[in-house]
Design a protein around this motif. Structure first.
Motif, mmCIF file in Angstrom:
data_model
loop_
_atom_site.group_PDB
_atom_site.id
_atom_site.type_symbol
_atom_site.label_atom_id
_atom_site.label_comp_id
_atom_site.label_asym_id
_atom_site.label_seq_id
_atom_site.Cartn_x
_atom_site.Cartn_y
_atom_site.Cartn_z
ATOM 1 N N LEU A 1 0.829 -1.202 0.000
ATOM 2 C CA LEU A 1 0.000 0.000 0.000
ATOM 3 C C LEU A 1 0.868 1.260 0.000
ATOM 4 O O LEU A 1 0.593 2.225 -0.716
ATOM 5 N N LEU A 2 1.934 1.245 0.801
ATOM 6 C CA LEU A 2 2.822 2.419 0.846
ATOM 7 C C LEU A 2 3.545 2.614 -0.493
ATOM 8 O O LEU A 2 3.794 3.737 -0.921
ATOM 9 N N LYS A 3 3.871 1.510 -1.153
ATOM 10 C CA LYS A 3 4.631 1.603 -2.417
ATOM 11 C C LYS A 3 3.737 1.966 -3.610
ATOM 12 O O LYS A 3 4.097 2.794 -4.439
ATOM 13 N N TYR A 4 2.561 1.325 -3.691
ATOM 14 C CA TYR A 4 1.702 1.490 -4.876
ATOM 15 C C TYR A 4 0.523 2.436 -4.619
ATOM 16 O O TYR A 4 -0.222 2.752 -5.542
ATOM 17 N N LEU A 5 0.268 2.836 -3.380
ATOM 18 C CA LEU A 5 -0.733 3.829 -2.967
ATOM 19 C C LEU A 5 -2.173 3.322 -3.023
ATOM 20 O O LEU A 5 -3.002 3.735 -2.220
ATOM 21 N N VAL A 6 -2.470 2.488 -4.029
ATOM 22 C CA VAL A 6 -3.775 1.808 -4.049
ATOM 23 C C VAL A 6 -3.518 0.388 -4.543
ATOM 24 O O VAL A 6 -2.763 0.182 -5.499
ATOM 25 N N ILE A 7 -4.119 -0.574 -3.838
ATOM 26 C CA ILE A 7 -3.908 -1.983 -4.198
ATOM 27 C C ILE A 7 -5.261 -2.661 -4.384
ATOM 28 O O ILE A 7 -6.254 -2.286 -3.749
ATOM 29 N N PHE A 8 -5.257 -3.641 -5.280
ATOM 30 C CA PHE A 8 -6.504 -4.284 -5.689
ATOM 31 C C PHE A 8 -6.391 -5.794 -5.538
ATOM 32 O O PHE A 8 -5.324 -6.375 -5.779
ATOM 33 N N PHE A 9 -7.510 -6.401 -5.197
ATOM 34 C CA PHE A 9 -7.595 -7.854 -5.041
ATOM 35 C C PHE A 9 -8.851 -8.314 -5.782
ATOM 36 O O PHE A 9 -9.885 -7.642 -5.724
ATOM 37 N N ARG A 10 -8.775 -9.469 -6.430
ATOM 38 C CA ARG A 10 -9.931 -9.999 -7.158
ATOM 39 C C ARG A 10 -10.517 -11.192 -6.418
ATOM 40 O O ARG A 10 -9.817 -11.894 -5.684
ATOM 41 N N ASP A 11 -11.799 -11.444 -6.700
ATOM 42 C CA ASP A 11 -12.473 -12.691 -6.269
ATOM 43 C C ASP A 11 -12.377 -12.922 -4.770
ATOM 44 O O ASP A 11 -12.011 -14.005 -4.327
ATOM 45 N N GLN A 12 -12.703 -11.889 -4.006
ATOM 46 C CA GLN A 12 -12.677 -11.991 -2.546
ATOM 47 C C GLN A 12 -14.116 -12.014 -2.042
ATOM 48 O O GLN A 12 -14.843 -11.028 -2.177
ATOM 49 N N VAL A 13 -14.530 -13.123 -1.494
ATOM 50 C CA VAL A 13 -15.887 -13.244 -0.940
ATOM 51 C C VAL A 13 -15.786 -12.979 0.557
ATOM 52 O O VAL A 13 -15.197 -13.764 1.296
ATOM 53 N N LEU A 14 -16.322 -11.829 0.971
ATOM 54 C CA LEU A 14 -16.181 -11.391 2.368
ATOM 55 C C LEU A 14 -17.547 -11.097 2.964
ATOM 56 O O LEU A 14 -18.374 -10.425 2.333
ATOM 57 N N THR A 15 -17.782 -11.556 4.176
ATOM 58 C CA THR A 15 -18.951 -11.097 4.928
ATOM 59 C C THR A 15 -18.653 -9.687 5.447
ATOM 60 O O THR A 15 -17.493 -9.220 5.395
ATOM 61 N N LEU A 16 -19.674 -9.017 5.982
ATOM 62 C CA LEU A 16 -19.439 -7.681 6.547
ATOM 63 C C LEU A 16 -18.431 -7.755 7.699
ATOM 64 O O LEU A 16 -17.576 -6.860 7.849
#
Ligand SMILES: [Fe+2]
Length: 273
Positions: free
Chosen positions: A39-54
């Motif tokens: 996060l510090l290096k790229y400032l915004v990071i992305f992840f795919r296909d993450q099934v998360l409850t609240l």
């Protein structure tokens, strides 16, 4: 680490997609360190296909710090959850202009974690812009001039109509804060521009004409395509961005389709120059 993560930068200046991490699992110390460094290096990071409850979403946010509560809106029973929703009834959406989340707070959130559950067939991308680059590309004279200035960030013009139906907002005061135009990132020590066209209304110590002209110039400069990446969401994508050095813009080019998800924000420090 639970898996072997792969980092795929989106552009040389900002943004990276990270594969190989299951965010619904309990993250070990090495994986957390890896994510925070990314996060510090790229400032915004992305992840795919993450099934998360609240609850899993909130736990993910807590990996970065204590959760922040939005001053104007929150999900019933989950005050830390901000609902991101647009459909055929929408007359406006949140985030459809350049901003850093809730910069009107005295201590604006240091990061945001957005998880989308429904996405349109096409469109609904988010643009992210690197505010270190926005500062670094100014002349030395402009950098030193801006470094002594304080800006006012207001919220009533943003929140009054949008969240008037929320009981929370009926009696609450709309946050207003003063922040340095140039802030120092507390972890990297780098300087970033910290004015945005959603919340920033004036620069103190200048006449109203001077302030308007300078803000117009800065808002225009901040939008330079060279500072940006553009993320195309899929169902169950997650984005984590650093509000201390990133601004973002949510495109609403998919009306009347549905785009729906949840965001948590993480408490941040008081900005300093
Ligand atoms: Fe936002």
């Amino acid at each position: 680490m639970n898996l072997s993560p792969q980092v795929l930068p989106l552009t040389p200046n900002i943004g990276a997609e990270i594969d190989g991490i299951d965010l619904s699992a309990e993250l070990d110390a090495a994986t957390l360190r890896f994510i925070r460094q990314a996060l510090l290096k790229y400032l915004v990071i992305f992840f795919r296909d993450q099934v998360l409850t609240l609850e899993q979403h909130k736990d993910l946010g807590r990996c970065f710090g204590e959760l922040h509560v939005h001053p104007a809106a929150g999900l019933e029973g989950h005050p830390e959850i901000f609902v991101v929703h647009a459909d055929e009834q929408s007359t406006r959406i949140a985030g459809e202009d350049w901003h850093s989340d809730v910069s009107c707070d005295q201590n604006p959130p240091m990061a945001s974690v957005l998880h989308l559950h429904s996405v349109p067939d096409s469109g609904g991308d988010t643009l992210f812009a690197n505010m270190y680059a926005a500062f670094d590309t100014l002349s030395d004279h402009m950098q030193s001039f801006l470094s002594g200035l304080i800006a006012v960030h207001e919220s009533e013009h943003v929140y009054r109509d949008r969240y008037a139906q929320h009981a929370k907002m009926r009696d609450a005061a709309y946050p207003v804060a003063e922040h340095p135009v140039v802030r120092t990132h507390p972890e990297t020590g780098r300087k970033a521009l910290f004015v945005n066209s959603t919340f920033t209304t004036q620069i103190k110590g200048l006449s109203s004409d001077e302030s308007a002209v300078l803000l117009h110039f800065l808002f225009d400069h901040i939008q330079s395509p060279e500072f940006q990446c553009r993320f195309h969401w899929q169902r169950h994508s997650v984005a984590v961005w650093d509000n201390r050095c990133v601004q973002h813009y949510a495109l609403w080019d998919y009306f009347p389709q549905v785009r729906h998800g949840y965001r948590v924000t993480i408490k941040g420090d008081r900005p300093y120059c």
